[in-house]
Design a protein around this motif. Structure first.
Motif, mmCIF file in Angstrom:
data_model
loop_
_atom_site.group_PDB
_atom_site.id
_atom_site.type_symbol
_atom_site.label_atom_id
_atom_site.label_comp_id
_atom_site.label_asym_id
_atom_site.label_seq_id
_atom_site.Cartn_x
_atom_site.Cartn_y
_atom_site.Cartn_z
ATOM 1 N N VAL A 290 70.129 90.799 -48.105
ATOM 2 C CA VAL A 290 70.130 91.982 -48.965
ATOM 3 C C VAL A 290 70.099 91.594 -50.437
ATOM 4 N N GLY A 294 66.892 92.012 -52.677
ATOM 5 C CA GLY A 294 67.108 93.096 -53.629
ATOM 6 C C GLY A 294 66.988 92.666 -55.069
ATOM 7 N N VAL A 316 76.388 99.334 -53.202
ATOM 8 C CA VAL A 316 76.477 98.357 -52.112
ATOM 9 C C VAL A 316 77.888 97.769 -52.061
ATOM 10 N N THR A 347 73.901 98.367 -39.843
ATOM 11 C CA THR A 347 73.209 97.395 -40.690
ATOM 12 C C THR A 347 71.708 97.421 -40.433
ATOM 13 N N MET A 351 68.762 98.331 -43.165
ATOM 14 C CA MET A 351 67.678 97.387 -43.478
ATOM 15 C C MET A 351 66.302 97.985 -43.186
ATOM 16 N N VAL A 363 65.440 102.033 -51.394
ATOM 17 C CA VAL A 363 65.937 100.664 -51.246
ATOM 18 C C VAL A 363 67.436 100.610 -51.524
ATOM 19 N N THR A 364 67.876 101.285 -52.593
ATOM 20 C CA THR A 364 69.304 101.284 -52.952
ATOM 21 C C THR A 364 70.155 101.914 -51.854
ATOM 22 N N ILE A 367 70.165 99.555 -48.612
ATOM 23 C CA ILE A 367 70.995 98.349 -48.665
ATOM 24 C C ILE A 367 72.476 98.702 -48.791
ATOM 25 N N ALA A 370 73.450 99.259 -45.225
ATOM 26 C CA ALA A 370 73.563 97.936 -44.601
ATOM 27 C C ALA A 370 74.844 97.237 -45.053
ATOM 28 N N PHE A 436 62.834 92.595 -45.116
ATOM 29 C CA PHE A 436 63.770 93.627 -44.649
ATOM 30 C C PHE A 436 63.551 93.944 -43.168
#
Length: 462
Positions: A290, A294, A316, A347, A351, A363-364, A367, A370, A436
């Motif tokens: 991650v 990231g 996160v 998780t 992902m 994406v934020t 993750i 996850a 990912f």
């Protein structure tokens, strides 16, 4: 006085929670140094002219040395006493942090990271051994929950701190900041920690075992890093992986024959220890995936600065700590098996989001989800592996768990670096998507394995 009486007396140390706080901060530094560096990597790459392989080794040199020497560190803690080893490891790590911050070349960076790994390998298993022996029963589960939350949440906070520091005084300060903190903790622990003694008579250290396990791991990580350039199905990659497997087999054989083995192989034959080691490896590998993917996605592809990237990892960090904290509270009620499967599926789902869409918000969110799963997994892994070990086995059992923790970080960084190579050296998003996706599939597969291997909830005692 029986062994049980001695153990109970030890767990009632009046400063045990304060000691846990300082040991936790020390462990936090070690974990932060995996992820706080992640946010600084693009800047280090530019300032020092690092190649993709060296960028990967900036993470892996630390985690590989950390993990490769962890069993040796745990063994030394059992032989000479955990207090001495904790303080020695802390001072070595602090000095190596100063050297790394002063680095002006790739060789000095990697060398400093190796030295940090040596200090961490001494400190971490000895500190965890003290935690296991200072607490018992429900208090031990709560203490391990705090320990796991610091590890999982601290890793996420490392990216935020890395952004703040890199955007402020610059990347060398992600290493310099360890110096005053390390010295302060060393003084506090020297005063508060109870005296500990080692085994009598003291057996010899297994240097050959340490060389075999560390060398085999180095070969495996090198194979994974090279696979991004040479291909996954080439003769070179296959040969290196085979060499690593042979090295691990030689290590296992030597442990059975040696007079003073580095690791009690019979511990790994116990289902809880084996399962806990597997879960901790997966949790760390997924967490590092991650952060590695990231930080390069946000900074390199989206052009965000270090501070903005660090702030994007704040959800996160919060999710990881919440996942760890909640799991520490409910694991006794629901059992490790069901929680391990749920954590890994969460998780995998997180992902999968950036694997489907690479929009920054998606994406934020992905993750962060996850992160909640990996945070829970850290607690489950620690409680499963260490919840029922005897006091005299605490050092080596802690070393086993911590070894797989760092090997997971090394493998995670190497695999995603190779899978995402096309994006790390260019402008394409395909490599990040593939990275990912591989992480999501690995988490889903691990959920199946966890459902089969993880021990069920023990029957209540009458």
């Amino acid at each position: 006085m029986t062994t049980h009486d001695i153990h109970e007396k030890t767990t009632q140390h009046p400063l045990r929670w304060r000691i846990l706080a300082f040991l936790g901060i020390a462990q936090l530094m070690l974990i932060l140094d995996v992820t706080v560096v992640a946010i600084a990597l693009p800047h280090m790459e530019t300032d020092l002219g690092l190649s993709r392989a060296v960028v990967t080794w900036t993470v892996s040199a630390y985690t590989l040395t950390f993990g490769g020497l962890m069993l040796l560190g745990g063994r030394i803690a059992d032989l000479v006493g955990a207090k001495r080893v904790v303080l020695t490891g802390l001072l070595v790590f602090t000095g190596a942090s100063l050297v790394t911050g002063l680095a002006g070349s790739a060789d000095m960076v990697v060398g400093g990271r190796i030295a940090q790994g040596v200090g961490a390998a001494l400190l971490s298993p000895a500190a965890l051994s003290l935690v296991v022996n200072l607490f018992s029963g429900d208090e031990r589960n709560r203490a391990l929950g705090v320990w796991a939350a610091l590890g999982g949440g601290g890793a996420a906070l490392g990216v935020l701190l890395g952004g703040l520091i890199t955007a402020g005084p610059g990347w060398p300060w992600v290493f310099f900041i360890n110096v005053p903190i390390g010295l302060l903790i060393a003084v506090a622990l020297a005063v508060m920690l109870p005296a500990t003694t080692g085994m009598q008579p003291r057996p010899r250290l297994d240097a050959l075992g340490a060389v075999l396990v560390t060398g085999s791991s180095a070969v495996l990580i090198y194979a994974l890093v090279r696979a991004g350039d040479d291909g996954w199905l080439t003769a070179v990659t296959g040969g290196l992986v085979l060499l690593a497997v042979v090295g691990y087999a030689a290590f296992a054989a030597w442990q059975k024959r040696g007079r003073s083995p580095l690791m009690d192989v019979s511990l790994l034959a116990r289902r809880p220890v084996t399962t806990g080691a597997f879960l901790i490896l997966m949790a760390t590998a997924l967490m590092v995936a991650v952060f590695f993917l990231g930080t390069f996605y946000f900074q390199q592809t989206r052009g965000y600065g270090a501070l903005r990237t660090g702030l994007l990892f704040l959800p996160v960090a919060v999710a990881t700590m919440l996942g760890a904290n909640l799991t520490g509270r409910i694991i006794a009620r629901f059992g490790a098996r069901s929680l391990a499967v749920v954590a890994l599926l969460i998780t995998a789902a997180g992902m999968a989001v950036p694997a489907l869409t690479m929009q920054p918000v998606a994406v934020t969110v992905g993750i962060a989800v996850a992160g909640a799963g990996t945070g829970a997994l850290f607690v489950i892994a620690s409680a499963t592996a260490l919840g029922q070990v005897a006091p005299q086995e605490a050092g080596i059992a802690s070393g086993i768990v911590s070894t797989f923790h760092e090997f997971g970080a090394s493998v995670g960084a190497a695999v995603v670096s190779s899978v995402a190579a096309v994006s790390l050296v260019g402008d394409s998003l395909d490599g990040f998507r593939d990275g990912f996706l591989v992480a999501a599939l690995a988490a889903a597969g691990a959920a199946v394995i966890a459902g089969l291997l993880t021990p069920g909830r023990p029957a209540p005692q009458s």
